[in-house]
Design a protein around this motif. Structure first.
Motif, PDB file in Angstrom:
ATOM      1  N   SER A 197       0.814  -1.215   0.000  1.00  0.00           N
ATOM      2  CA  SER A 197       0.000   0.000   0.000  1.00  0.00           C
ATOM      3  C   SER A 197       0.845   1.260   0.000  1.00  0.00           C
ATOM      4  CB  SER A 197      -0.907   0.006   1.232  1.00  0.00           C
ATOM      5  OG  SER A 197      -0.118   0.060   2.417  1.00  0.00           O
ATOM      6  N   GLY A 198       2.100   1.155   0.424  1.00  0.00           N
ATOM      7  CA  GLY A 198       2.971   2.321   0.491  1.00  0.00           C
ATOM      8  C   GLY A 198       2.842   3.124   1.768  1.00  0.00           C
ATOM      9  N   THR A 199       2.038   2.651   2.722  1.00  0.00           N
ATOM     10  CA  THR A 199       1.814   3.421   3.943  1.00  0.00           C
ATOM     11  C   THR A 199       3.069   3.529   4.811  1.00  0.00           C
ATOM     12  OG1 THR A 199       0.874   1.414   4.927  1.00  0.00           O
ATOM     13  CG2 THR A 199      -0.668   3.053   4.083  1.00  0.00           C
ATOM     14  N   THR A 201       5.663   4.781   3.762  1.00  0.00           N
ATOM     15  CA  THR A 201       6.393   5.940   3.233  1.00  0.00           C
ATOM     16  C   THR A 201       5.632   7.248   3.459  1.00  0.00           C
ATOM     17  OG1 THR A 201       5.398   5.801   1.018  1.00  0.00           O
ATOM     18  CG2 THR A 201       7.362   4.467   1.429  1.00  0.00           C
ATOM     19  N   LEU A 202       4.703   7.271   4.412  1.00  0.00           N
ATOM     20  CA  LEU A 202       3.836   8.439   4.574  1.00  0.00           C
ATOM     21  C   LEU A 202       4.590   9.700   4.962  1.00  0.00           C
ATOM     22  CD1 LEU A 202       0.656   6.949   6.300  1.00  0.00           C
ATOM     23  CD2 LEU A 202       0.967   7.613   3.918  1.00  0.00           C
ATOM     24  N   ALA A 205       5.573  10.860   1.566  1.00  0.00           N
ATOM     25  CA  ALA A 205       4.442  11.083   0.653  1.00  0.00           C
ATOM     26  C   ALA A 205       3.142  11.175   1.456  1.00  0.00           C
ATOM     27  CB  ALA A 205       4.370   9.948  -0.363  1.00  0.00           C
ATOM     28  N   ASP A 207       0.450  12.732   1.064  1.00  0.00           N
ATOM     29  CA  ASP A 207      -0.803  12.722   0.306  1.00  0.00           C
ATOM     30  C   ASP A 207      -1.304  11.305   0.041  1.00  0.00           C
ATOM     31  OD1 ASP A 207       1.606  12.654  -1.394  1.00  0.00           O
ATOM     32  OD2 ASP A 207       0.163  12.394  -3.024  1.00  0.00           O
ATOM     33  N   LEU A 208      -0.418  10.322   0.173  1.00  0.00           N
ATOM     34  CA  LEU A 208      -0.789   8.940  -0.138  1.00  0.00           C
ATOM     35  C   LEU A 208      -1.946   8.453   0.724  1.00  0.00           C
ATOM     36  CD1 LEU A 208      -0.263   6.245  -1.590  1.00  0.00           C
ATOM     37  CD2 LEU A 208       1.450   5.740   0.151  1.00  0.00           C
ATOM     38  N   LYS A 209      -1.991   8.890   1.985  1.00  0.00           N
ATOM     39  CA  LYS A 209      -3.036   8.386   2.882  1.00  0.00           C
ATOM     40  C   LYS A 209      -4.435   8.808   2.432  1.00  0.00           C
ATOM     41  CE  LYS A 209      -1.728  12.081   6.066  1.00  0.00           C
ATOM     42  NZ  LYS A 209      -0.950  12.336   7.283  1.00  0.00           N
ATOM     43  N   ARG A 211      -5.109   8.947  -0.868  1.00  0.00           N
ATOM     44  CA  ARG A 211      -5.288   8.357  -2.199  1.00  0.00           C
ATOM     45  C   ARG A 211      -5.533   6.859  -2.153  1.00  0.00           C
ATOM     46  NH1 ARG A 211      -0.985   8.266  -4.946  1.00  0.00           N
ATOM     47  NH2 ARG A 211       0.588   9.333  -3.684  1.00  0.00           N
ATOM     48  N   ILE A 212      -5.310   6.239  -1.011  1.00  0.00           N
ATOM     49  CA  ILE A 212      -5.544   4.802  -0.911  1.00  0.00           C
ATOM     50  C   ILE A 212      -6.889   4.543  -0.241  1.00  0.00           C
ATOM     51  CG2 ILE A 212      -3.088   4.246  -0.808  1.00  0.00           C
ATOM     52  CD1 ILE A 212      -3.461   3.779   2.203  1.00  0.00           C
ATOM     53  N   ASP A 216      -7.885  -1.056  -1.722  1.00  0.00           N
ATOM     54  CA  ASP A 216      -6.503  -1.123  -2.217  1.00  0.00           C
ATOM     55  C   ASP A 216      -5.659  -2.018  -1.313  1.00  0.00           C
ATOM     56  OD1 ASP A 216      -6.944   0.645  -4.338  1.00  0.00           O
ATOM     57  OD2 ASP A 216      -6.524   2.399  -3.089  1.00  0.00           O
TER      58      ASP A 216
END
Length: 245
Positions: A197-199, A201-202, A205, A207-209, A211-212, A216
């Motif tokens: 999920s990329g969480t 790397t919050l 980034a 803004d990712l939280k 966008r998911i 997802d």
């Protein structure tokens, strides 16, 4: 935070579903502290390339170009930038003395323990950050097969490996890898750095939280299990699988 409209999640700029997952997994107090910490800026970290230089030598080379660093607290190969800098423009970077790599990523490879002389499969290699560190830990002795579904990332891996002097890496697409029956059951170590999920790397980034979604995360969970099953066929009896996400 409790008096903020929307509660602790809104105060820390987190969507409710993601904050609820943190709270259920870690408890209210730890979740609140974690959410707050993820709003702080993450400074880039570097990894020295022990094939070419020790940590002190790499740090001195960067310092001579005005890039100040300090030793990472956990990784013996890590350097932390004291302020943001254009590392890629330094001679130390161009000479392959350092790579940009998170300390957590470095620690995952140290835990995986690729050893000189082994056969290693990096099944989700991407642009090769972990692959190239594995070559360093193996002292360029042995064989690393690096595979990914993205051919552009494998081209970038080849470029980075050349700069690092990592000569034991063989790159191939995931389709070609799956056709290589001669490699199945042969790897001493299989590294599965699964898509996620990329969480994690919050801080880089934030803004990712937003966008998911929960769907997802569920989709990634199923893909991760699929990859773990698929690439476990390549490990030899008594070998090791390093699952990273």
């Amino acid at each position: 935070p409790k008096n903020c409209p929307g509660g602790v999640a809104a105060f820390n700029s987190f969507p409710d579903f993601l904050y609820d997952m943190m709270r259920k997994g870690r408890g209210a107090n730890e979740a609140a502290a974690l959410a707050s910490s993820l709003n702080s800026q993450a400074m880039p970290s570097l990894r020295i390339n022990a094939l070419k230089a020790g940590r002190e030598e790499a740090a001195a080379g960067l310092a001579a170009e005005g890039v100040a660093t300090s030793p990472a607290p956990l990784s013996p190969y890590g350097l932390l930038l004291e302020k943001r800098a254009h590392v890629e423009g330094t001679a130390a970077y161009r000479r392959g003395l350092v790579e940009i790599q998170d300390e957590a990523s470095q620690l995952s490879l140290i835990a995986a323990d690729p050893r000189p002389g082994e056969t290693v499969l990096d099944a989700c290699a991407g642009a090769g950050g972990k692959t190239i560190m594995a070559a360093m830990l193996m002292e360029n002795r042995g064989r690393i097969v690096a595979s990914d579904v993205d051919s552009a990332k494998l081209k970038e891996l080849a470029r980075r490996a050349s700069r690092a002097g990592a000569a034991c890496i063989e790159a191939m697409g995931s389709g070609a890898l799956c056709r290589r029956t001669d490699l199945k059951g042969k790897a001493d170590l299989v590294i599965i750095d699964a898509p996620c999920s990329g969480t994690g790397t919050l801080r880089r980034a934030p803004d990712l939280k937003w966008r998911i979604s929960s769907s997802d995360i569920e989709r990634m969970r199923l893909l991760q299990m699929e990859l773990l099953i698929k690439y476990s066929d390549f490990v030899r009896p008594g070998g090791r699988i390093a699952y990273i996400t």
